[in-house]
Structures are given as C-alpha cells and as structure tokens.
Design a protein around this motif. Sequence first.
Motif, PDB file in Angstrom:
ATOM      1  N   LYS A   1       0.834  -1.204   0.000  1.00 48.97           N
ATOM      2  CA  LYS A   1       0.000   0.000   0.000  1.00 48.97           C
ATOM      3  C   LYS A   1       0.866   1.251   0.000  1.00 48.97           C
ATOM      4  O   LYS A   1       0.608   2.204  -0.732  1.00 48.97           O
ATOM      5  N   PHE A   2       1.923   1.227   0.794  1.00 50.63           N
ATOM      6  CA  PHE A   2       2.817   2.378   0.907  1.00 50.63           C
ATOM      7  C   PHE A   2       3.573   2.612  -0.396  1.00 50.63           C
ATOM      8  O   PHE A   2       3.676   3.732  -0.895  1.00 50.63           O
ATOM      9  N   PHE A   3       4.080   1.530  -1.000  1.00 56.64           N
ATOM     10  CA  PHE A   3       4.928   1.704  -2.178  1.00 56.64           C
ATOM     11  C   PHE A   3       4.160   1.870  -3.467  1.00 56.64           C
ATOM     12  O   PHE A   3       4.691   2.379  -4.448  1.00 56.64           O
ATOM     13  N   ASP A   4       2.888   1.497  -3.467  1.00 58.68           N
ATOM     14  CA  ASP A   4       2.066   1.824  -4.631  1.00 58.68           C
ATOM     15  C   ASP A   4       1.953   3.334  -4.788  1.00 58.68           C
ATOM     16  O   ASP A   4       1.953   3.864  -5.904  1.00 58.68           O
TER      17      ASP A   4
ATOM     18  N   SER B   1      13.670   4.550  -3.314  1.00 61.47           N
ATOM     19  CA  SER B   1      12.877   3.560  -2.593  1.00 61.47           C
ATOM     20  C   SER B   1      13.790   2.558  -1.892  1.00 61.47           C
ATOM     21  O   SER B   1      14.551   1.841  -2.536  1.00 61.47           O
ATOM     22  N   LEU B   2      13.720   2.534  -0.568  1.00 58.29           N
ATOM     23  CA  LEU B   2      14.520   1.601   0.235  1.00 58.29           C
ATOM     24  C   LEU B   2      13.610   0.628   0.978  1.00 58.29           C
ATOM     25  O   LEU B   2      13.867   0.264   2.114  1.00 58.29           O
ATOM     26  N   GLY B   3      12.558   0.214   0.308  1.00 56.93           N
ATOM     27  CA  GLY B   3      11.560  -0.538   1.027  1.00 56.93           C
ATOM     28  C   GLY B   3      11.318  -1.956   0.595  1.00 56.93           C
ATOM     29  O   GLY B   3      11.189  -2.850   1.421  1.00 56.93           O
TER      30      GLY B   3
ATOM     31  N   ALA C   1       8.642  14.899   2.209  1.00 57.57           N
ATOM     32  CA  ALA C   1       9.606  15.996   2.313  1.00 57.57           C
ATOM     33  C   ALA C   1      10.867  15.755   1.503  1.00 57.57           C
ATOM     34  O   ALA C   1      11.410  16.683   0.890  1.00 57.57           O
ATOM     35  N   GLU C   2      11.353  14.501   1.508  1.00 55.22           N
ATOM     36  CA  GLU C   2      12.665  14.235   0.914  1.00 55.22           C
ATOM     37  C   GLU C   2      12.657  13.146  -0.157  1.00 55.22           C
ATOM     38  O   GLU C   2      13.712  12.764  -0.661  1.00 55.22           O
ATOM     39  N   LYS C   3      11.473  12.636  -0.483  1.00 51.38           N
ATOM     40  CA  LYS C   3      11.348  11.628  -1.553  1.00 51.38           C
ATOM     41  C   LYS C   3      12.190  10.378  -1.268  1.00 51.38           C
ATOM     42  O   LYS C   3      12.850   9.839  -2.155  1.00 51.38           O
ATOM     43  N   VAL C   4      12.180   9.935  -0.017  1.00 46.66           N
ATOM     44  CA  VAL C   4      12.815   8.671   0.359  1.00 46.66           C
ATOM     45  C   VAL C   4      11.735   7.762   0.933  1.00 46.66           C
ATOM     46  O   VAL C   4      11.018   8.153   1.860  1.00 46.66           O
ATOM     47  N   ALA C   5      11.607   6.571   0.377  1.00 49.57           N
ATOM     48  CA  ALA C   5      10.579   5.637   0.812  1.00 49.57           C
ATOM     49  C   ALA C   5      11.186   4.540   1.674  1.00 49.57           C
ATOM     50  O   ALA C   5      12.089   3.822   1.248  1.00 49.57           O
ATOM     51  N   VAL C   6      10.709   4.446   2.903  1.00 43.23           N
ATOM     52  CA  VAL C   6      11.036   3.354   3.820  1.00 43.23           C
ATOM     53  C   VAL C   6       9.711   2.766   4.300  1.00 43.23           C
ATOM     54  O   VAL C   6       8.646   3.290   3.995  1.00 43.23           O
ATOM     55  N   VAL C   7       9.764   1.686   5.048  1.00 43.08           N
ATOM     56  CA  VAL C   7       8.533   1.038   5.488  1.00 43.08           C
ATOM     57  C   VAL C   7       8.302   1.302   6.970  1.00 43.08           C
ATOM     58  O   VAL C   7       9.215   1.089   7.785  1.00 43.08           O
TER      59      VAL C   7
END
Length: 390
Positions: free
Chosen positions: A19-22, A32-34, A342-348
Amino acid sequence: MKRFLNQKIQAIQPSGIRKFFDIANQMENVISLGVGEPDFETPWHIREVGVDTLNNGYTFYTSNAGLLKLREAIAERIERFYGAKYNPQHEVLVTVGGSEAIDLALRATLNAGDEVIIPDPSYVSYLPCVQLADGVPVMLPLKEKNNFKLVPEDLEAVITPKTKILVLSFPNNPTGAIMTRQDLEAIIPVIVKHDLMVITDEIYADLTYGDQSHTSIISFPEMYDRTVYISGFSKAYSMTGWRLGYCAAPEDLLIQMTKIHQFAIMAAPTMSQYAGIEAIKHGDEDIEEMRHSYDQRRKFLLQQMDRLGIPCFEPQGAFYIFPNISQFGLSSEDFAWGLLEAEKVAVVPGTAFGPSGEGFIRISYAYSIKELRLAISRLEKYITNLKANH
C-alpha cells in the motif's frame, strides 16, 4: 457486488508494504529503500538454463511435487548444511515461492480456532495466512533489548491449551535478527513440553553475517517430526520473479500439503524448476558474492545511523536494518510519510510488520551504495528539520 464478497477476506487488511509503495511509485525522483528484493540480476548461468528449457520445449507440467531432480538437489542441500535427511520423493515439495509453502502448511494443519504464535514484528504474510486458514493469530512481541530474538520465557507466556503452531522466521524480516544454536536450544524444551508444531521460514538463511553461520531448528533431531522447513530461491539467488520455493516436512503432512497444491496450483513453473537445479548445483559462489556486497552495505548503514544519532540494533541476517525513530515523537507511519513527502525517500513503517514495530522503520540495503548515500543525505536533512521544529 458487495453482497457476493467473502466477509473474512474483506476483513483482512492489504499489505502495509505494498500500500505504501504503490503510492511512492507514482511519485517522481523517489529513492525507494523498502521492497525486499535483491538488486542483483539472476546470475547468467541460471538464466541461461531457463532460456534453454524454452528453446528445448520443456514447457509442460512437471509432477505436482516438482521435478524429482530438483527435489533431490534440495534434499542434498538441506542435508549438507543442516544434517537433516529428507526423502526427496515423499518429503520435499516444490512451491510457487516460499509464500505458497507457508499457506499450504497452515491450511493443511489448522482447524477452526487453533492458535498460531507469530513473533512480532515479522513478515506480513503470516497473520493473514493464519486467518485465511481459520486459525487464531497470537502475536508475540520481540524486544529490542533481547536483540529481537525469541526467548523461552516470552514464548511460554503466550501458550494456551489451544496453541498448535509456532512460526519461526530467522533471519528475520524486518529486523535482521538471527537465532543462534544456543538461542534455539533454549526454546526447544518449551516447544516439546507443549507439543507444538513449528513452521520455520528460512528464506534468508544464506544471507547471514559475522562469525556464525546459520543454524536451522531442523538440525535438532527432536524437531524433525514437528517441523515444516520452508525456503526458496528469491533472496539467495536473486530469483524473485521466477517464483520458486520449497518445503520439507514429514510425509504424512506433506501428502496433505501436496493435495492443496495439486488443486490450487498444479505445479511450479517448469522453466523455473530447471533453473533452480542449476542454482543449487552451481550457485554457491553467486551467493557469496552477493552476501559480501550486502555486508558492506549493512556496515555502511550502521555507521551512518550511529553518526546521525539514530539507535539501531545490529542485524546479523537478511538485508534490512530496523532503526528506532521514537526520539522524534512521531509514529512510525507518520515518520515514513513525512520522509517520503519531504525528501522523496521511501522506507517502510515498522507497524507494517505488526504492532511491536511501532517506533521503528525498516530500511532495505538491497540497493547500491550510491543510492544509499543519497538516501542517507536526504534522511539527515529530514531529521535535522524535525529536530529544529520539535
């Protein structure tokens, strides 16, 4: 249409990761680091075998249990690493990824109301698979002070007369925690005392770091008759898209699991199975090369967490770190959303893996050092702003 839908399925929440990474995938310039997927391509010699099967017309069904040559290779590998002997004809089943094996094991063993202990935080599929099989999930919090290991007193505390199964998942996703031989020896008396069955998901077994090699609970003779061993090719051989996993279990149980597999799936993809034989027979050097690279990235991220003042348990397996972000006064989900926006970094968010994940985020290091460096610089900017506005 709603009147036709199954109420049990409707009640199950979608994966917190997906859901988060979609949403993240719809944004531009996101690091994306997820997603837990190796960044290496499947080694060429493995891909070549897959291509050859197509060129040679090996495109038909295999037996339900999988190619015997693959099951023999799997049984030989298990014995080589863990000393446990499984009959490849009757005690090994090839599945569509390790996730199918988890589902099969639960559906073949659970009756309505049976309780399943799930260490928390853990892989997102366990809880819904228990619910789909009409079992009752019992979450057992893993504690940071115990290095996210399962300890006997905590296990004993959640066992009831309805407890039937313990799920083990070490090396662990999302924490990277492992269970050493001594750790496993400590919980086995509790398992035997209460006559529990164990489903051990060891998909990350080949990705362990430090001085100790991975120990499987099937290495202990007293665990053979009460354990389903699950692994696969996705993580160690970078074969996620091939959808190839396997399980080993006593024959009586495997018969029932194969029955479900037969009606629901038929067989794992033929070309993937031939590639799997090649991976097991000639892929040890590939694993070591990838493991060495992951270890370098692991050490880099731990150094950066220390530099940024973010407490982080040192993982000994898989390819994740699980830093503690509770000092910033945000929930795990709010921290992750804020970092993305804010920083366009995706973690879970840690809570995607269970309630005990609150106060943590999961960062995958299955990415290049270049990407990790850029992500860390953005993370540093984000937490600097958080501190300034706190």
